[in-house]
Design an enzyme around this catalytic site. Structure first.
Site, mmCIF file in Angstrom:
data_model
loop_
_atom_site.group_PDB
_atom_site.id
_atom_site.type_symbol
_atom_site.label_atom_id
_atom_site.label_comp_id
_atom_site.label_asym_id
_atom_site.label_seq_id
_atom_site.Cartn_x
_atom_site.Cartn_y
_atom_site.Cartn_z
ATOM 1 C CD GLN A 49 -2.669 -1.612 2.089
ATOM 2 O OE1 GLN A 49 -2.756 -0.149 2.891
ATOM 3 N NE2 GLN A 49 -3.483 -1.845 2.914
ATOM 4 C CE1 TYR B 186 -10.235 -9.372 7.335
ATOM 5 C CE2 TYR B 186 -10.024 -8.087 8.574
ATOM 6 C CZ TYR B 186 -10.308 -8.461 7.269
ATOM 7 O OH TYR B 186 -11.416 -7.114 6.530
ATOM 8 C CE1 TYR C 175 -13.806 10.060 16.705
ATOM 9 C CE2 TYR C 175 -11.773 11.033 17.593
ATOM 10 C CZ TYR C 175 -12.867 11.332 17.799
ATOM 11 O OH TYR C 175 -13.066 12.608 17.795
ATOM 12 C CD GLU D 289 -14.301 3.439 13.995
ATOM 13 O OE1 GLU D 289 -14.256 2.932 14.359
ATOM 14 O OE2 GLU D 289 -13.173 4.613 13.432
ATOM 15 C CG HIS E 26 -3.535 -0.520 7.276
ATOM 16 N ND1 HIS E 26 -3.641 -1.135 8.883
ATOM 17 C CD2 HIS E 26 -3.730 -0.755 6.912
ATOM 18 C CE1 HIS E 26 -4.671 -1.830 8.685
ATOM 19 N NE2 HIS E 26 -4.423 -1.677 7.138
#
Length: 398
Positions: A114, A291, A280, A270, A178
């Protein structure tokens, strides 16, 4: 036993339900929301004129240009646009024709998983100073991490000049997931950065790390004195909010409030109203699960953590976030738009005070990597992957 969670769906999205459920965002080594998804099922789509780039939409869609794994859209005041490609290429595109040229001087990026070249944003006073900000994954001691650089864009020379790194994720870690690293500016010219937890879970709650956080800085990268954790350490002083997972969208509404969209684990994507100093909850709470089947307590079980304004199960894999303030779609003024990767959708969200609700979901037939409002009042989306198209969305003429 896996918990049953409420669904947030619209009529237009029902035919895509199976898509949302088959793509998740796991820890290292497993499938993620940010990986390729199967093609959209468009059997029920309404026929559209041949000129439309995407069939079945209730507005016109025009393909402007195509790119190799594009990641972000950054409009300049003159109406042209900067597009990043994940491999490390930055392009300047003129509109409406779509003529593109490469901009030199991009820092070396770590293009894997990513990671790669990420967001691009002009300084609020770009017309006067020519400064732009770009985010990217970089190699370093301990592994990889996101960085944000500031540079002067010389359009005549087609180059970035005076490039300097003003922020880095701390610490660098192994893995390629991420990063987050979306960029936004508020009305006071403060720089905001979303920082993913790099699939490491615990850093989201560790104030010695800026992973899993929303960061607020001055435009030169220094830390504002009025940040909520100012004076509590060099890294903690950067932090505005914590307990985030993979925040891939940040944007300000018309009232100047920051919202973020982020990927949950197995379920629980979210949309959050980002509050000063708020936690949060990830990974302590989430409306999704691990997972490997282990449950994560819901937000409702821990009232000390901020609850999301919306959660999605099945997931949409939110890639980006923008608020609409133009005149072409006056009925959408103040609405938020979220690009969906595994969901292959554009999601319209209505905001009412501190609350939000999904109002509509448009089947885009492909993974949407970014969404932005152009200076012309149109919405622009960019598709993920090879030959990803920049597409203009506007009302049909006549």
């Amino acid at each position: 036993m896996t918990r049953t969670r409420p669904l947030v769906l619209t009529t237009l999205a029902a035919s895509l339900l199976w898509l949302s459920g088959c793509d998740g965002n796991a820890a290292n080594g497993a499938a993620t929301q940010d990986t390729a998804a199967p093609p959209a099922d468009s059997a029920d789509a309404t026929a559209a004129p041949a000129a439309d780039a995407i069939e079945g939409l209730p507005f016109a869609s025009t393909a402007v240009a195509s790119f190799n794994e594009p990641w972000a859209i950054g409009f300049l005041p003159d109406g042209s646009v900067l597009i990043t490609e994940k491999s490390g290429v930055l392009k300047h595109v003129t509109l409406p024709g779509g003529e593109a040229r490469e901009i030199s001087g991009v820092p070396a990026v770590a293009n894997a998983g990513q990671g790669g070249l990420g967001d691009i944003k002009p300084h609020p006073q770009f017309a006067d100073n020519g400064i732009v900000y770009l985010s990217y994954a970089e190699d370093g001691e301990g592994g990889r991490g996101a960085a944000v650089a500031r540079a002067r864009l010389d359009l005549d020379a087609g180059a970035l000049q005076d490039v300097s790194v003003i922020w880095r994720q701390v610490p660098k870690v192994d893995g390629n997931g991420h990063y987050g690293h979306r960029i936004a500016f508020d009305g006071d010219g403060k720089l905001w950065i979303s920082s993913g937890e790099r699939q490491k879970f615990d850093p989201s709650q560790n104030m010695q790390s800026n992973l899993g956080k929303i960061v607020r800085l001055n435009d030169d990268g220094s830390v504002p004195d009025d940040n909520p954790f100012a004076g509590k350490g060099e890294v903690a002083s950067q932090v505005w909010s914590l307990g985030h997972r993979n925040p891939l969208g940040i944007a300000f509404d018309a009232q100047g409030r920051l919202w973020n969209s982020e990927m949950g684990p197995a379920g629980g994507d979210e949309l959050n109203l980002v509050k000063r100093g708020a936690n949060y909850g990830y990974p302590t709470v989430s409306n999704g699960d691990h997972y490997d089947g282990r449950e994560i307590p819901d937000h409702d079980t821990r009232p000390e953590f901020e609850k999301p304004a919306i959660t999605w199960t099945p997931v949409i894999s939110p890639s980006s976030l923008a608020f609409y303030s133009g005149t072409l779609f006056p009925e959408w003024t103040g609405n938020a738009f979220i690009g969906g990767l595994s969901g292959q959708t554009l999601v319209r969200v209505e905001i009412d005070g501190d609350s939000a609700r999904e109002a509509e979901r448009f089947a885009m037939g492909g993974r949407i990597r970014d969404v932005a409002q152009g200076p012309d009042g149109a919405l622009y989306v960019i598709e993920d992957g090879q030959n990803g198209r920049l597409i203009r969305l506007a009302p049909r003429e006549g």
